[in-house]
Write a protein that holds these residues in place. Structure first.
Motif, PDB file in Angstrom:
ATOM      1  N   LYS A 115       3.746 -15.459  31.217  1.00 45.59           N
ATOM      2  CA  LYS A 115       2.631 -14.540  31.008  1.00 45.59           C
ATOM      3  C   LYS A 115       1.740 -15.097  29.910  1.00 45.59           C
ATOM      4  CE  LYS A 115       1.549  -9.885  29.373  1.00 45.59           C
ATOM      5  NZ  LYS A 115       2.093  -8.598  28.866  1.00 45.59           N
ATOM      6  N   GLU A 116       0.426 -15.137  30.161  1.00 48.93           N
ATOM      7  CA  GLU A 116      -0.509 -15.695  29.183  1.00 48.93           C
ATOM      8  C   GLU A 116      -1.004 -14.614  28.223  1.00 48.93           C
ATOM      9  OE1 GLU A 116      -3.741 -17.846  30.843  1.00 48.93           O
ATOM     10  OE2 GLU A 116      -2.483 -19.359  31.820  1.00 48.93           O
ATOM     11  N   MET A 117      -1.198 -15.031  26.961  1.00 44.54           N
ATOM     12  CA  MET A 117      -1.728 -14.100  25.967  1.00 44.54           C
ATOM     13  C   MET A 117      -2.489 -14.874  24.900  1.00 44.54           C
ATOM     14  SD  MET A 117       0.251 -10.933  24.201  1.00 44.54           S
ATOM     15  CE  MET A 117      -0.681  -9.531  23.595  1.00 44.54           C
ATOM     16  N   ALA A 118      -3.604 -14.299  24.452  1.00 47.15           N
ATOM     17  CA  ALA A 118      -4.390 -14.936  23.390  1.00 47.15           C
ATOM     18  C   ALA A 118      -3.583 -14.926  22.091  1.00 47.15           C
ATOM     19  CB  ALA A 118      -5.712 -14.198  23.210  1.00 47.15           C
ATOM     20  N   ALA A 119      -3.675 -16.008  21.343  1.00 49.43           N
ATOM     21  CA  ALA A 119      -2.894 -16.137  20.110  1.00 49.43           C
ATOM     22  C   ALA A 119      -3.727 -16.780  19.015  1.00 49.43           C
ATOM     23  CB  ALA A 119      -1.628 -16.958  20.359  1.00 49.43           C
ATOM     24  N   PHE A 120      -3.240 -16.591  17.791  1.00 48.11           N
ATOM     25  CA  PHE A 120      -3.928 -17.068  16.603  1.00 48.11           C
ATOM     26  C   PHE A 120      -2.885 -17.730  15.702  1.00 48.11           C
ATOM     27  CE2 PHE A 120      -5.378 -16.398  12.247  1.00 48.11           C
ATOM     28  CZ  PHE A 120      -6.724 -16.711  12.315  1.00 48.11           C
ATOM     29  N   PHE A 121      -3.082 -19.018  15.403  1.00 49.39           N
ATOM     30  CA  PHE A 121      -2.170 -19.763  14.535  1.00 49.39           C
ATOM     31  C   PHE A 121      -2.819 -19.990  13.169  1.00 49.39           C
ATOM     32  CE2 PHE A 121      -0.340 -20.573  18.609  1.00 49.39           C
ATOM     33  CZ  PHE A 121       1.004 -20.838  18.376  1.00 49.39           C
TER      34      PHE A 121
END
Length: 607
Positions: A141-147
């Motif tokens: 499942k794809e999800m926007a992320a922030f590193f």
């Protein structure tokens, strides 16, 4: 001897008995038993398969839920091709993997961007502190992320990262009336809650940028509906304890004075920013649908600048300015940027531009000096004066703002010397009471200057000088590992004949108890800038929350920041014996006597 005939006879007997038995068996019952047994086995197998499948699905959903609601911490060992990670909500569980597999957590289209970012970090080249991308959760499942980069050890080839998932809020277009706050409300809230707490977010609607960071449009005209969608989307996240300030049509400030965690701030900013950007895009599409001539991708995006209030020591003007600057001038292609404390927060060009402005203050002529009495209520006498320095005819609104810029321009020591040369000799010339003290406000970063520069100031040895430190400043700028060193410096100042006091505001003690033991007395700034009906409640709240905690240190408590007689009376009747207030005896450029009328009014309060 067994003969062939006997064997054949036994075989025929067995066969005949077997057929007799078969004729005697109730086959209808046997068939029923077999069918029931088969059915039960089939049902059992079905239930077992269903339970195992359900458990597997539940575990997968639980894992996705955990990943989706938790910050994940990564440790990348580039040199050893190793990765380990753990979720903040399941901190004890550490998962080990290879760096090659780490890149497989991202869709193929995102992998080059992630590889390049990690490579730049590990090689020590210039890179963004943040990376916005897409990740796979369980089940692809794809999800926007922030590193975000937490720490880099290039010697060992180790990179520590934090990952936040960007959650999608459903788009709603419910229009409602919002209560906007003013900048004065923000200042009052900071003074009430203490300068060392809270986060300030500036959300700006700005032109999109290309991969080189260049804005794609220079047009200032945007449809009214687009701007309204932006404003509504930001306001939708404001709760009762937060302030919403509209700086302009395209700049919205949210101030949360209870938030202190950087992780919490990032999650909040990403959630608001993501929602606002989707609202802007959606509104842009609807506008294009109505007008064929406007059918092009939205040229605007929402960016966020975040300031931790403690980094600017509660300087409200500086907080708002830096939040706006951070949002609009970020070099990152991401949607979120943090204000960076210190000289690196602004460019060298900016530092040069105001260094000349700062130099105008270094001779002390553009600084106004004034003094306010510190009065002993029971003894009916002035025990000292609170010194104040303020910039004259300048864009700098306060001495604190002036000091903030002096730090960036590396002129802090020069400015400290100029202020000391203006306050101390003038006090020495006008003061006729050898026991009267001068309370000189200083920062933690100026400690060494107190030790080295003050002895060289004219008439400094003739003055009973008390250095007044700020609690919120110490909580931010003195690391816990440096407490003993700082207290040792305090003791050194005392051994040289100086006094040391602590100024605090708000309702909470912010420091280690060792600090409070080290100071000679406490200045407590009360907030009475509320409507008349709430003054009594506000003052009593602060008396209970802060003053009662200070009593155990057995130090004199000086009440300050009081602007009306009702507040003064409440403070005095509560048992506080020292006051410094503008309504009783205001700041003046000279050491003027307190009016007899005001002294008599205070005396009446203790009868």
């Amino acid at each position: 001897m067994i003969t062939r005939v006997k064997i054949m006879q036994w075989f025929y007997d067995f066969i005949s008995k077997f057929f007799v038995w078969l004729r005697s068996v109730p086959w209808d019952r046997v068939l029923f038993i077999v069918i029931m047994a088969g059915s039960l086995i089939a049902i059992g197998l079905f239930i077992l398969t269903f339970v195992r499948g359900t458990n597997k699905k539940a575990k997968a959903e639980e894992r996705i839920a955990l990943e989706s609601s938790s910050v994940r911490l990564y440790r990348l060992n580039v040199a050893q091709n190793e990765v380990e990670y753990r979720d903040l909500k399941d901190f004890s569980k550490i998962t080990h993997d290879s760096l090659d597999n780490f890149y497989q957590y991202f869709p193929t289209r995102e992998q080059p961007k992630v590889r390049n970012w990690v490579s730049l970090i590990s090689e020590g080249e210039k890179s963004d502190e943040y990376l916005e991308t897409i990740v796979y959760l369980e089940g692809r499942k794809e999800m926007a992320a922030f590193f975000r980069i937490v720490k880099v050890d290039r010697t060992l080839g180790v990179i520590q990262l934090e990952r936040y998932l960007i959650h999608y809020e459903p788009l709603t277009y419910t229009r409602k009336v919002h209560n906007f706050s003013s900048t004065d409300d923000f200042t009052q809230a900071i003074n009430t809650n203490g300068a060392g707490t809270g986060m300030t977010f500036c959300f700006s609607l700005l032109p999109k940028r290309n991969e080189n960071g260049i804005e794609l449009t220079q047009s200032n005209h945007q449809p009214k509906e687009l701007i309204q969608a932006f404003q509504e989307s930001i306001a939708a996240f404001v709760r009762n304890k937060e302030l919403l300030i509209q700086m302009s049509d395209r700049e919205m400030i949210i101030a949360n004075l209870r938030m202190t965690s950087r992780a919490e701030a990032i999650e909040f900013a990403l959630k608001v920013n993501n929602y606002a950007n989707r609202m802007v895009v959606d509104k842009s599409k609807k506008k294009q649908h109505k007008n064929y001539s406007l059918r092009r991708p939205s040229a605007m995006e929402v960016r966020c600048g975040v300031v931790s209030n403690k980094d600017l020591i509660g300087d409200t003007d500086a907080i708002l300015t830096e939040a706006r600057r951070t949002a609009s001038s970020s070099s990152s292609l991401g949607s979120l940027s943090f204000y960076v404390k210190g000289q690196n927060a602004v460019s060298q060009e900016e530092i040069s531009s105001y260094r000349d402005e700062l130099k105008k203050f270094l001779d002390g002529k553009q600084i106004a000096y004034s003094y306010r009495p510190v009065y002993w209520v029971r003894g009916k006498e002035v025990v000292g004066y609170l010194g104040r320095a303020e910039p004259l005819n300048s864009a700098f609104k306060s001495i604190e703002e002036l000091k903030n810029y002096a730090v960036r321009a590396q002129l802090e020591s020069n400015l400290f010397s100029a202020i000391a040369k203006g306050l101390i000799p003038r006090f020495a010339n006008e003061n006729s009471d050898p026991n009267s003290k001068l309370f000189f406000q200083v920062r933690a970063s100026e400690m060494k200057m107190c030790l080295t520069q003050i002895p060289r100031i004219k008439d400094a040895q003739e003055v009973k000088l008390v250095f007044l430190f700020r609690e919120d400043d110490l909580s931010v700028n003195v690391d816990t590992s440096q407490i003993d060193d700082f207290i040792e410096d305090i003791d050194t100042l005392k051994s040289r004949g100086y006094g040391c006091s602590l100024l605090m505001k708000g309702k909470y003690l912010l420091l280690d108890s060792r600090y409070y033991d080290a100071f000679d007395d406490f200045f407590v700034g009360f907030n009475d800038e509320v409507d008349e009906g709430n003054i009594d409640t506000q003052i009593r709240s602060e008396l209970h929350a802060l003053v009662e905690k200070l009593l155990k240190y057995h130090r004199p408590i000086i009440a300050t920041g009081l602007r009306n007689w009702g507040s003064l009376e409440l403070i005095i009747r509560s048992g506080i014996n020292y006051i410094s207030s503008d309504v009783f005896a205001p700041y003046d450029t000279m050491l003027t006597p307190i009016t007899e009328r005001n002294i008599e009014r205070i005396s009446d309060m203790i009868r």
